[in-house]
Design a protein around this motif. Structure first.
Motif, PDB file in Angstrom:
ATOM      1  N   LYS A  45      11.385   7.172  -2.421  1.00  0.00           N
ATOM      2  CA  LYS A  45      10.588   6.639  -1.307  1.00  0.00           C
ATOM      3  C   LYS A  45      10.042   5.241  -1.593  1.00  0.00           C
ATOM      4  N   ILE A  46      10.205   4.755  -2.843  1.00  0.00           N
ATOM      5  CA  ILE A  46       9.698   3.421  -3.199  1.00  0.00           C
ATOM      6  C   ILE A  46      10.598   2.349  -2.590  1.00  0.00           C
ATOM      7  N   LYS A  47       9.988   1.392  -1.902  1.00  0.00           N
ATOM      8  CA  LYS A  47      10.751   0.337  -1.219  1.00  0.00           C
ATOM      9  C   LYS A  47      11.015  -0.871  -2.104  1.00  0.00           C
ATOM     10  N   ASP A  48      10.026  -1.245  -2.934  1.00  0.00           N
ATOM     11  CA  ASP A  48      10.167  -2.433  -3.777  1.00  0.00           C
ATOM     12  C   ASP A  48      11.248  -2.177  -4.824  1.00  0.00           C
ATOM     13  N   PRO A  49      12.317  -2.992  -4.849  1.00  0.00           N
ATOM     14  CA  PRO A  49      13.426  -2.725  -5.787  1.00  0.00           C
ATOM     15  C   PRO A  49      13.003  -2.760  -7.248  1.00  0.00           C
ATOM     16  N   ARG A  50      11.946  -3.510  -7.585  1.00  0.00           N
ATOM     17  CA  ARG A  50      11.479  -3.559  -8.976  1.00  0.00           C
ATOM     18  C   ARG A  50      10.998  -2.182  -9.420  1.00  0.00           C
ATOM     19  N   PHE A  51      10.150  -1.575  -8.604  1.00  0.00           N
ATOM     20  CA  PHE A  51       9.532  -0.316  -8.997  1.00  0.00           C
ATOM     21  C   PHE A  51      10.473   0.858  -8.803  1.00  0.00           C
ATOM     22  N   PHE A  52      11.400   0.748  -7.853  1.00  0.00           N
ATOM     23  CA  PHE A  52      12.455   1.744  -7.744  1.00  0.00           C
ATOM     24  C   PHE A  52      13.306   1.723  -9.014  1.00  0.00           C
ATOM     25  N   HIS A  53      13.652   0.505  -9.474  1.00  0.00           N
ATOM     26  CA  HIS A  53      14.460   0.347 -10.696  1.00  0.00           C
ATOM     27  C   HIS A  53      13.765   0.988 -11.891  1.00  0.00           C
ATOM     28  N   PHE A  54      12.481   0.669 -12.088  1.00  0.00           N
ATOM     29  CA  PHE A  54      11.786   1.193 -13.268  1.00  0.00           C
ATOM     30  C   PHE A  54      11.463   2.675 -13.111  1.00  0.00           C
ATOM     31  N   GLY A  55      11.292   3.135 -11.868  1.00  0.00           N
ATOM     32  CA  GLY A  55      11.103   4.568 -11.652  1.00  0.00           C
ATOM     33  C   GLY A  55      12.322   5.361 -12.088  1.00  0.00           C
ATOM     34  N   LYS A  56      13.507   4.881 -11.715  1.00  0.00           N
ATOM     35  CA  LYS A  56      14.740   5.555 -12.134  1.00  0.00           C
ATOM     36  C   LYS A  56      14.911   5.476 -13.650  1.00  0.00           C
ATOM     37  N   ARG A  57      14.490   4.355 -14.239  1.00  0.00           N
ATOM     38  CA  ARG A  57      14.550   4.248 -15.706  1.00  0.00           C
ATOM     39  C   ARG A  57      13.625   5.271 -16.367  1.00  0.00           C
ATOM     40  N   LEU A  58      12.475   5.544 -15.750  1.00  0.00           N
ATOM     41  CA  LEU A  58      11.571   6.564 -16.297  1.00  0.00           C
ATOM     42  C   LEU A  58      12.242   7.937 -16.297  1.00  0.00           C
ATOM     43  N   ILE A  59      12.956   8.237 -15.225  1.00  0.00           N
ATOM     44  CA  ILE A  59      13.678   9.504 -15.174  1.00  0.00           C
ATOM     45  C   ILE A  59      14.736   9.539 -16.277  1.00  0.00           C
ATOM     46  N   TYR A  60      15.494   8.452 -16.401  1.00  0.00           N
ATOM     47  CA  TYR A  60      16.538   8.365 -17.428  1.00  0.00           C
ATOM     48  C   TYR A  60      15.961   8.553 -18.829  1.00  0.00           C
TER      49      TYR A  60
ATOM     50  N   GLU B  80       0.814  -1.212   0.000  1.00  0.00           N
ATOM     51  CA  GLU B  80       0.000   0.000   0.000  1.00  0.00           C
ATOM     52  C   GLU B  80       0.849   1.264   0.000  1.00  0.00           C
ATOM     53  N   GLN B  81       1.958   1.238   0.743  1.00  0.00           N
ATOM     54  CA  GLN B  81       2.811   2.429   0.794  1.00  0.00           C
ATOM     55  C   GLN B  81       3.402   2.740  -0.577  1.00  0.00           C
ATOM     56  N   ASP B  82       3.886   1.694  -1.272  1.00  0.00           N
ATOM     57  CA  ASP B  82       4.440   1.913  -2.615  1.00  0.00           C
ATOM     58  C   ASP B  82       3.355   2.332  -3.603  1.00  0.00           C
ATOM     59  N   LYS B  83       2.152   1.768  -3.453  1.00  0.00           N
ATOM     60  CA  LYS B  83       1.039   2.177  -4.322  1.00  0.00           C
ATOM     61  C   LYS B  83       0.776   3.678  -4.161  1.00  0.00           C
ATOM     62  N   ASN B  84       0.744   4.130  -2.914  1.00  0.00           N
ATOM     63  CA  ASN B  84       0.491   5.549  -2.660  1.00  0.00           C
ATOM     64  C   ASN B  84       1.619   6.420  -3.227  1.00  0.00           C
ATOM     65  N   THR B  85       2.853   5.920  -3.121  1.00  0.00           N
ATOM     66  CA  THR B  85       3.986   6.673  -3.668  1.00  0.00           C
ATOM     67  C   THR B  85       3.894   6.757  -5.188  1.00  0.00           C
ATOM     68  N   MET B  86       3.463   5.668  -5.827  1.00  0.00           N
ATOM     69  CA  MET B  86       3.307   5.673  -7.288  1.00  0.00           C
ATOM     70  C   MET B  86       2.208   6.649  -7.711  1.00  0.00           C
ATOM     71  N   GLU B  87       1.117   6.703  -6.944  1.00  0.00           N
ATOM     72  CA  GLU B  87       0.051   7.662  -7.241  1.00  0.00           C
ATOM     73  C   GLU B  87       0.577   9.093  -7.095  1.00  0.00           C
ATOM     74  N   GLU B  88       1.385   9.317  -6.067  1.00  0.00           N
ATOM     75  CA  GLU B  88       1.999  10.631  -5.878  1.00  0.00           C
ATOM     76  C   GLU B  88       2.898  10.970  -7.068  1.00  0.00           C
ATOM     77  N   PHE B  89       3.666   9.996  -7.522  1.00  0.00           N
ATOM     78  CA  PHE B  89       4.540  10.174  -8.689  1.00  0.00           C
ATOM     79  C   PHE B  89       3.732  10.636  -9.898  1.00  0.00           C
ATOM     80  N   GLN B  90       2.585   9.995 -10.136  1.00  0.00           N
ATOM     81  CA  GLN B  90       1.766  10.333 -11.308  1.00  0.00           C
ATOM     82  C   GLN B  90       1.113  11.704 -11.189  1.00  0.00           C
ATOM     83  N   SER B  91       0.950  12.179  -9.969  1.00  0.00           N
ATOM     84  CA  SER B  91       0.277  13.478  -9.774  1.00  0.00           C
ATOM     85  C   SER B  91       1.219  14.666  -9.940  1.00  0.00           C
TER      86      SER B  91
END
Length: 474
Positions: free
Chosen positions: A383-398, A359-370
């Motif tokens: 703030k994302i804890k799950d390494p999968r979504f942290f990895h792809f989040g950084k790839r989105l920035i890249y 739930e915490q990562d879901k809320n962080t992803m919603e914050e990211f989209q806003s």
């Protein structure tokens, strides 16, 4: 009945895990299949991704991909904010959509930090019209014209079906034209095999499937293997011990042959081909039809309805047998998982198997989209804890605003990509050497047309530019 959204994607490769969408289109129709509206979105290739030259030739998407002003993330954002939110809830459907399109969309959602299952949650449902067309041809042979393979099996390639049934589209293998072709076939089947068409919409959600399995002791279904749709009369047996999807018993078999077996013996039987217990995943739009369609087949006529009912009743009344089958199937699946656990998988291969974000990562992803500003998006990703979504989040920035990454982060990502796409090892994704080899093979095809050769040469030049960028990173 809800509106129906016919959807199709074109990608720059054939892998649902490693390729990416370059075009997506849809046509929204009412229950009578009258068009309400449509959309078509295109985007550039993701930085650091190597397109598959053959896929680009098949879908003719290279030039559109190259000239698009939209990034992949912009396409995904527009898909969610302007299409899914507006059209939902509806029944999302396509051609081989359960087998490819929806899987890829789910994984692309994960990689873009959107809700993965947006097309089958919040009262949305998913369907696939390819099995419906196959079943229509099986039980009502005159319902649709097809060509035939060398083995005399009907061919359900969308382009050939559209041509032989006089369904007009502008250009095949573009996302919007494939939607038009699918809609044309749906309209045809609705007229010529209405029983199959109507019943196919009774299984577009888990809840609908569960209701049917509770009510119907015997029903007809079809399974596709060895290039052909095959009909079966079946009864519900149990839920899979690991994956929880429904398992059915094929009633051409006598359950007495299996009821007295212990779990280990059942495991051996379940591993054999010509299975008598088959999966009917409720979330994959299974075909569930009236039992009378199956009773028209000689194999079931010879057994007789009374004997078939007896067999179904034995299954229903013997809960211990159902429990043993469920446990045996679960054991088989868990044994396979243990073997897989010994392997190291990339984040792309763990998107689904790694489970849902908490739930915490879901809320962080919603914050990211806003957030609109990429520097703030980058801060949110931390703030994302799950390494999968942290990895792809950084790839989105890249991929979208690499300037906001620290120099160390940028260098690390750039080098990681370079090592992967310049590798000469065989991989699950398209590398630059693999793409160059495939281009050479395409150039050497006998009788290659000038159009194809020019196209392949342009793709080659594009891939050479990618090589130059990432060779500098090593």
């Amino acid at each position: 009945m809800k509106n129906i959204a016919i959807i199709d994607i074109e990608s720059q490769g054939a892998s649902t895990s490693y390729s990416s969408i370059i075009s997506i289109a849809g046509i929204l129709v009412n229950p009578e299949l009258k068009e309400i509206e449509r959309f078509e979105l295109n985007c550039r290739n993701k930085p650091g991704h190597v397109p598959d030259p053959y896929s680009l030739w098949v879908n003719k998407g290279f030039y559109q991909m190259k000239k698009s002003n939209s990034s992949h993330y912009q396409l995904m954002k527009e898909l969610h904010n302007k299409i899914i939110k507006k059209w939902s809830p509806c029944i999302w459907i396509g051609w081989n959509s359960i087998g490819f399109d929806f899987i890829m969309i789910q994984k692309e959602n994960y990689k873009s930090l959107f809700p993965a299952y947006a097309l089958n949650t919040n009262s949305n449902e998913q369907a696939d019209f390819l099995p419906v067309a196959r079943s229509s041809k099986l039980f009502f042979p005159k319902s649709i014209n097809t060509t035939f393979s060398e083995k005399k099996n009907p061919v359900f390639q969308l382009e050939k079906l559209s041509t032989i049934n006089d369904i007009k589209v502008d250009q095949f293998h573009t996302a919007i034209s494939d939607c038009e072709a699918c809609l044309g076939i749906m309209r045809l089947i609705r007229k010529s095999a209405k029983q199959i068409y109507d019943q196919s919409f009774h299984t577009t959600s888990k809840h609908k499937v569960s209701n049917i399995l509770e009510k119907e002791r015997i029903f007809t279904t079809t399974f596709y293997y060895y290039g052909k749709a095959r009909p079966f009369l079946v009864t519900y047996l149990c839920d899979h011990g690991e994956y929880k999807w429904p398992i059915v018993f094929c009633l051409e078999q006598d359950p007495e042959n299996f009821i007295k077996l212990d779990v280990n013996s059942l495991k051996e039987e379940l591993k054999k081909p010509n299975k008598w217990a088959r999966a009917l995943p409720a979330n994959k739009h299974p075909i569930i039809l009236d039992k009378n369609l199956g009773l028209e087949l000689d194999i079931y006529k010879n057994i007789g309805l009374e004997k078939l009912k007896e067999r179904a009743d034995k299954i229903y009344q013997n809960k211990q047998f159902s429990e043993k089958i469920s446990f045996a199937l679960g054991e088989i699946a868990r044994e396979k998982k243990k073997l897989q656990e010994k392997k190291e998988f990339a984040y792309e291969d763990r998107l689904v198997s790694g489970g849902f974000p908490d739930e915490q990562d879901k809320n962080t992803m919603e914050e990211f989209q806003s957030i609109d500003e990429w520097s703030k998006k980058n801060h949110t990703i931390s703030k994302i804890k799950d390494p999968r979504f942290f990895h792809f989040g950084k790839r989105l920035i890249y991929q979208n605003q690499p300037e906001v990454l620290s120099k160390e982060e940028y260098k690390e990502i750039q080098q990681d990509i370079a090592k992967k796409i310049l590798s000469i090892e065989e991989t699950n994704f398209t590398t630059i050497p693999m793409a160059e080899s495939l281009i050479d093979n395409m150039r050497n095809e006998k009788g290659i047309t000038k159009e194809k050769l020019d196209y392949v040469n342009d793709v080659d030049a594009y891939i050479l530019d990618i090589r130059k960028v990432y060779e500098k990173a090593l």
